[in-house]
Design an enzyme around this catalytic site. Structure first.
Site, PDB file in Angstrom:
ATOM      1  N   SER A   1     -12.614  -8.317   7.291  1.00  0.00           N
ATOM      2  CA  SER A   1     -11.955  -7.057   6.943  1.00  0.00           C
ATOM      3  C   SER A   1     -11.912  -6.033   8.065  1.00  0.00           C
ATOM      4  CB  SER A   1     -12.638  -6.425   5.723  1.00  0.00           C
ATOM      5  OG  SER A   1     -12.413  -7.213   4.585  1.00  0.00           O
TER       6      SER A   1
ATOM      7  N   SER B   1      -9.561  -5.599   4.688  1.00  0.00           N
ATOM      8  CA  SER B   1      -9.358  -4.449   3.824  1.00  0.00           C
ATOM      9  C   SER B   1      -9.534  -3.092   4.534  1.00  0.00           C
ATOM     10  CB  SER B   1     -10.356  -4.500   2.654  1.00  0.00           C
ATOM     11  OG  SER B   1     -11.688  -4.456   3.134  1.00  0.00           O
TER      12      SER B   1
ATOM     13  N   LYS C   1     -14.121   4.506   6.331  1.00  0.00           N
ATOM     14  CA  LYS C   1     -13.456   3.572   5.422  1.00  0.00           C
ATOM     15  C   LYS C   1     -13.727   3.926   3.966  1.00  0.00           C
ATOM     16  CE  LYS C   1     -13.052  -1.287   4.124  1.00  0.00           C
ATOM     17  NZ  LYS C   1     -13.510  -2.681   4.373  1.00  0.00           N
TER      18      LYS C   1
END
Length: 396
Positions: A143, A119, A64
């Site tokens: 997220s 996210s 990520k």
């Protein structure tokens, strides 16, 4: 690969080829590290040839964000090969749902006109589309779990504080996005050193449609409730007697105050009929109620999100985090598993929450739910996902 039937360099090359073929439309990766990935894969092959045992030898993964390698150390040590940085929200985009990759916005692999959630947007899209079998995430308000739900995959958030996190507020915890429960368990074994999560006694669980404060849309709620009913019918989980509603204080103002002003914030918070002041009071109320709940049952289940995946113009004032961020504030581990598909053709999720440190129970239930749905897999051992093959929009 451990048996010598595959080489890491070939498996990683296949993942890189899928990314080249699919990601211009998907937007899952912000950066692709082709040369570094090829070199690391060759190192894995050399280590295997020397007799070293690597539990995740040659598995291509996404990490990520551009700084994701900082937290991927245990996976790399286990033999994983990072192939690139997955997309996260960029400047000027809302932190909740959008991702921005090297080729533009990140789209939902099931419908390109919908967001994948965020996210950890790129990680979820890359895994759902079969570009990589595993991608890391971080979860500060949902997220990992929200994009897992909207992309139809598995997303695990671990217990807050159990492993390092750069988030100074303590709200964020590491997580992983995978297609199969076996892969989430493989990640957990590497991260924690723990083994399989089966329990000797029946697993008891309660379902809450709203945690006492949230307002869910009818379809995601109905699909999550039906998924829970299937687990009960299959005797994966059992209902306690008597059942009592789960009523938490709404964590939203406390979460926002803690993120914005630190734990000393004293803004007035109203939730579930109680008037309290400050982050500490909201935490005290919810921690007490959750502790009492987990003294009585093993698991709490809810819809992962109160709404379905929305378009790229955004959800308006609606918080997709309504049912997830309570467990960032309380620190409990949680996982999102697939609950079914809405009329729009997009997936929604079922959130499963356990007591602190009980990730193994979450993984056991996720595996049992997957087997119940006939979605069995041997996990990342081959690392030979095929991708969508149909372009975007399309079905993973």
């Amino acid at each position: 690969m451990r048996e010598g039937r595959l080489r890491a360099v070939d498996v990683v090359a296949g993942a890189l080829e899928r990314i080249r073929r699919e990601d211009r439309a998907l937007g899952a990766f912000a950066e692709v590290w082709e040369d570094a990935a090829a070199e690391r894969a060759a190192e894995v092959d050399a280590r295997l040839a020397a007799g070293e045992r690597l539990p995740l030898a040659g598995v291509p993964i996404g990490v990520k964000g551009r700084h994701g390698l900082r937290t991927a150390g245990p996976l790399v040590a286990a033999g994983c090969v990072p192939v690139g940085a997955t997309a996260v929200p960029g400047p000027g985009t809302a932190w909740q749902t959008w991702g921005v990759g090297a080729h533009g916005r990140t789209v939902n692999p099931w419908r390109a006109d919908r967001t994948p959630g965020g996210s950890s947007a790129g990680s979820a899209a890359a895994v759902a589309a079969g570009l990589v079998p595993l991608a890391t995430g971080s979860d500060g308000a949902g997220s990992v779990r929200i994009p897992a739900a909207w992309c139809g995959i598995v997303g695990l958030k671990v217990t807050n504080g159990r492993f390092p996190s750069p988030d100074r507020t303590g709200l964020a915890a590491p997580g992983v996005l995978v297609r199969y429960a076996a892969d989430a368990e493989a990640y957990w074994r590497v991260l924690s050193g723990e083994g399989q999560g089966l329990r000797p006694r029946p697993i008891t669980a309660v379902f809450s449609p709203d945690l006492g404060f949230a307002d869910s849309d009818p379809e995601p709620l109905a699909l999550a409730r039906a998924a829970f009913a299937r687990l009960v019918e299959a005797d994966v989980v059992r209902l306690p007697l008597p059942e009592t509603p789960v009523r938490l204080a709404d964590p939203a103002p406390a979460w926002l105050a803690l993120r914005g002003a630190g734990s000393g914030a004293t803004s007035e918070v109203r939730g579930d009929g109680w008037e309290v002041r400050g982050v500490r009071d909201v935490r005290r109320i919810n921690d007490r109620r959750l502790a009492a709940l987990f003294d009585r049952v093993d698991l709490l289940l809810t819809p992962t999100t109160p709404n379905a995946a929305h378009g790229h113009d955004g959800p308006g004032d609606r918080y997709s985090t309504a049912l997830t961020w309570a467990f960032n504030l309380s620190g409990h581990p949680a996982i999102s598993i697939a609950a079914g598909f809405g009329a729009d053709g997009c997936p929604v999720g079922l959130q499963v929450v356990a007591a602190h440190g009980r990730e193994a129970v979450l993984l056991a239930v996720a595996a049992a739910a997957e087997a119940r749905a006939g979605n069995r897999s041997t996990g990342t051992g081959t690392g030979t996902g095929t991708g969508t093959g149909t372009g975007i929009p399309g079905k993973p």
